[in-house]
Write a protein that holds these residues in place. Structure first.
Motif, mmCIF file in Angstrom:
data_model
loop_
_atom_site.group_PDB
_atom_site.id
_atom_site.type_symbol
_atom_site.label_atom_id
_atom_site.label_comp_id
_atom_site.label_asym_id
_atom_site.label_seq_id
_atom_site.Cartn_x
_atom_site.Cartn_y
_atom_site.Cartn_z
ATOM 1 N N GLN A 12 89.478 24.958 -5.038
ATOM 2 C CA GLN A 12 89.769 25.139 -6.467
ATOM 3 C C GLN A 12 90.842 24.153 -6.920
ATOM 4 O O GLN A 12 90.761 23.595 -8.012
ATOM 5 N N SER A 16 90.364 21.533 -9.802
ATOM 6 C CA SER A 16 91.242 21.539 -10.988
ATOM 7 C C SER A 16 91.813 20.153 -11.250
ATOM 8 O O SER A 16 91.911 19.718 -12.394
ATOM 9 N N GLN A 121 88.445 25.184 -15.419
ATOM 10 C CA GLN A 121 89.684 25.430 -16.153
ATOM 11 C C GLN A 121 90.789 24.813 -15.311
ATOM 12 O O GLN A 121 90.761 24.918 -14.087
ATOM 13 N N VAL A 122 91.733 24.167 -15.968
ATOM 14 C CA VAL A 122 92.741 23.456 -15.183
ATOM 15 C C VAL A 122 93.636 24.444 -14.453
ATOM 16 O O VAL A 122 93.903 24.306 -13.271
ATOM 17 N N ALA A 123 94.118 25.461 -15.162
ATOM 18 C CA ALA A 123 95.028 26.424 -14.551
ATOM 19 C C ALA A 123 94.651 27.819 -15.015
ATOM 20 O O ALA A 123 94.788 28.125 -16.196
ATOM 21 N N THR B 6 97.325 28.373 -7.526
ATOM 22 C CA THR B 6 96.723 27.128 -7.970
ATOM 23 C C THR B 6 97.080 26.858 -9.416
ATOM 24 O O THR B 6 97.407 25.741 -9.791
ATOM 25 N N MET B 10 98.974 23.586 -11.019
ATOM 26 C CA MET B 10 98.295 22.674 -11.942
ATOM 27 C C MET B 10 99.095 22.466 -13.216
ATOM 28 O O MET B 10 99.059 21.398 -13.811
#
Lengths: 404, 150
Positions: A12, A16, A121-123, B6, B10
């Motif tokens: 993931q 990302s 989705q980035v985060a 995560t 990010m």
């Protein structure tokens, strides 16, 4: 178990990062072409051609603008506070970009041979909505610092106005989103989108706009005000304040305010799309698509919905006249704030008595508006329009010496 | 849990990329552009007339009052959002809610859960007190003319 977790973690994370490296250039290109689109839409609405020299149909205009901004002379007014003067545009643009992290762009992607789907989705923060509100509230710093550090009276007043305006409209914005948080019970944007993917009667998507239209209108108004777009662009209105907070800015620093404003618009539109228009949900499809082509389709739909919002922003700019400052503050504190609070309380009561989330939500929203209108007219509450303490229009001192 | 970690990483990566991007933009402009500045060019713009005084002077106190009221209301909104998720759970899934409440064993909430005092009624009463105090303040401000700008 641990091995599995490590693999999962890195998968993931890697996805990302790849997504981030796609999203940032895509959004920056989108911002560039929003400026082009803004000029084209303005031209169409005013029966002009708009930019049409650089490249076919003027499509290279954003590139030409970018090169021009990089090569223009970069000087500072002598009286400016130098560190803050440089910091302000960086903050303005950088903070606008931060909102991109929690937007769910295309649901989830299930590659073959992977146990869990990847979030597009980035985060995926647990408090995605709170993060967006926090980042949005930070946006005021760039504008205020720009206004103060320039040591220019126009810039100073522009910055003050922008501060009061952005800060005030933050509250109805939060309260209208509270309606969705209450109704969905989620602070994760991706879950809120997922709840909207079902269909009513087999064809009508269960988007929140159908249940909470009034909340959406309030939120849209607040996003307009937060992004300093017309009719709420008092911070930079040309007739009163020259350029407002960016009067003393030039070259790339000026462009960064501009880029920041458009990034803010894109993030705000994506936010509204996710909360009220089903995010990446393709109208007509009942389930989420997790194949590669399905995810690409959902990305395209998300982009299309955001583009429609951007167009509506531009359309409004050339349709509505600008507010006066007292009207602006009155609309927020005496109009939007009580109504949005009442809307939230109605949802609280509905939840408390376990009213199912159906047409009752809609009836509640319409009921609040009806009660508000009745109260305003019965008690003559000065919300908008002419104020009771001003002299009557008929009793004004007539102008002498001119011909009527 | 895993995805949460995560997520925050990010956000950090995004902040780093953004920071590099804005700094590079300003620096590129600084090094690529011509330098032909002068006293007139650097003077403050005031519609072409000579500058009168500084812009750093006293301003209307109403801006300050609005900022203070904003603090109160924004803290309210920030508290109401987590409250809203809890209230949603308490009304739609009461069993799940009591499990959630039991996870905070170190807090006074744990004792109240054991006595059966925490439920949707409890949450509603806390909201009523909270909003009530805020509303009294709001009406007072309205009556005092804080929101009257003309």
């Amino acid at each position: 178990m641990v091995d599995w977790l490590v693999i999962q973690f890195h998968t993931q994370l890697g996805f990302s990062i790849v997504l981030l490296l796609v999203v940032i250039p895509a959004v920056l290109t989108g911002v560039g072409y929003s400026t082009y689109f803004e000029r084209k839409v303005s031209a169409w609405l005013q029966d002009r051609h708009g930019p049409n020299r650089a490249g076919p149909l003027g499509l290279l205009q954003p590139v030409a603008d970018g090169v021009k901004f990089l090569l223009k002379e970069d000087f500072m007014p002598a009286g400016a506070d130098r560190p803050l003067y440089i910091l302000a545009p960086m903050l303005s643009m950088g903070i606008a970009m931060l909102g991109l992290a929690v937007i769910p762009w295309g649901g989830s992607y299930q590659p073959a041979g992977l146990a869990e789907p990847l979030q597009v989705q980035v985060a995926g923060l647990d408090i995605g909505l709170l993060y967006l509100l926090a980042v949005g509230a930070l946006g005021v710093y760039g504008v205020v610092l720009a206004g103060w550090s320039s040591n220019n009276k126009y810039a100073f007043y522009g910055g003050l106005r922008a501060a009061a305006q952005m800060v005030s409209y933050e509250i109805p914005l939060g309260l209208s989103i509270l309606v969705i948080v209450l109704a969905s019970g989620q602070l994760r944007l991706e879950n809120i989108v997922e709840q909207q993917t079902a269909l009513w009667w087999g064809f009508l998507p269960q988007w929140n706009i159908f249940l909470h239209p009034v909340s959406f209108i309030i939120m849209f108004t607040c996003v307009l005000a937060e992004t300093n777009r017309a009719p709420f662009d008092l911070a930079e209105c040309e007739q009163e304040l020259v350029g407002g907070f960016h009067t003393e800015y030039n070259a790339m620093k000026w462009a960064m305010f501009f880029l920041g404003e458009y990034t803010h618009m894109i993030v705000g539109s994506a936010f509204m799309v996710c909360l009220f228009f089903g995010g990446w949900h393709v109208p007509g499809l009942a389930a989420e698509q997790t194949t590669l082509w399905g995810v690409l389709l959902q990305l395209a739909v998300m982009g299309a919905k955001i583009s429609i919002f951007i167009f509506v922003f531009m359309w409004i700019r050339w349709t509505l006249p600008r507010f006066r400052f007292d009207q602006l503050m009155r609309l927020c504190w005496k109009g939007l704030l009580p109504v949005s609070l009442a809307l939230a309380l109605v949802v609280v009561v509905e939840l408390f008595f376990n009213v199912p989330r159906s047409y009752w939500s809609l009836i509640g929203e319409v009921g609040v508006v009806a009660v508000a209108l009745v109260a305003v007219s019965l008690f003559r509450i000065p919300v908008t329009g002419r104020q009771w303490y001003l002299p009557d229009l008929d009793n004004r001192t007539p102008l002498r010496g001119g011909s009527v | 849990m895993v995805f949460l970690a995560t997520g925050y990483q990010m956000v950090g990566v995004l902040i780093a990329i953004t920071l590099v991007m804005v700094v590079v933009m300003v620096l590129l402009n600084h090094f690529l552009s011509p330098k032909r500045t002068g006293a007139i060019k650097e003077s403050t713009y005031e519609s072409g007339v000579p500058v009168v005084g500084s812009a750093r002077r006293r301003f209307n106190v109403k801006f300050y009052i609005v900022a203070m009221i904003f603090l109160l209301f924004d803290v309210e909104v920030v508290i109401l959002w987590p409250w809203a998720t809890l209230f949603h759970q308490a009304t739609t899934q009461p069993e799940q809610f009591s499990k959630t409440a039991m996870t905070v064993q170190d807090s006074p909430v744990w004792a109240m859960v054991q006595q059966g005092a925490v439920g949707k009624e409890f949450l509603l009463i806390t909201l009523a007190i909270f909003i009530g105090v805020l509303l009294i303040g709001f009406i007072y401000e309205w009556k005092r003319g804080v929101f009257r700008w003309s």
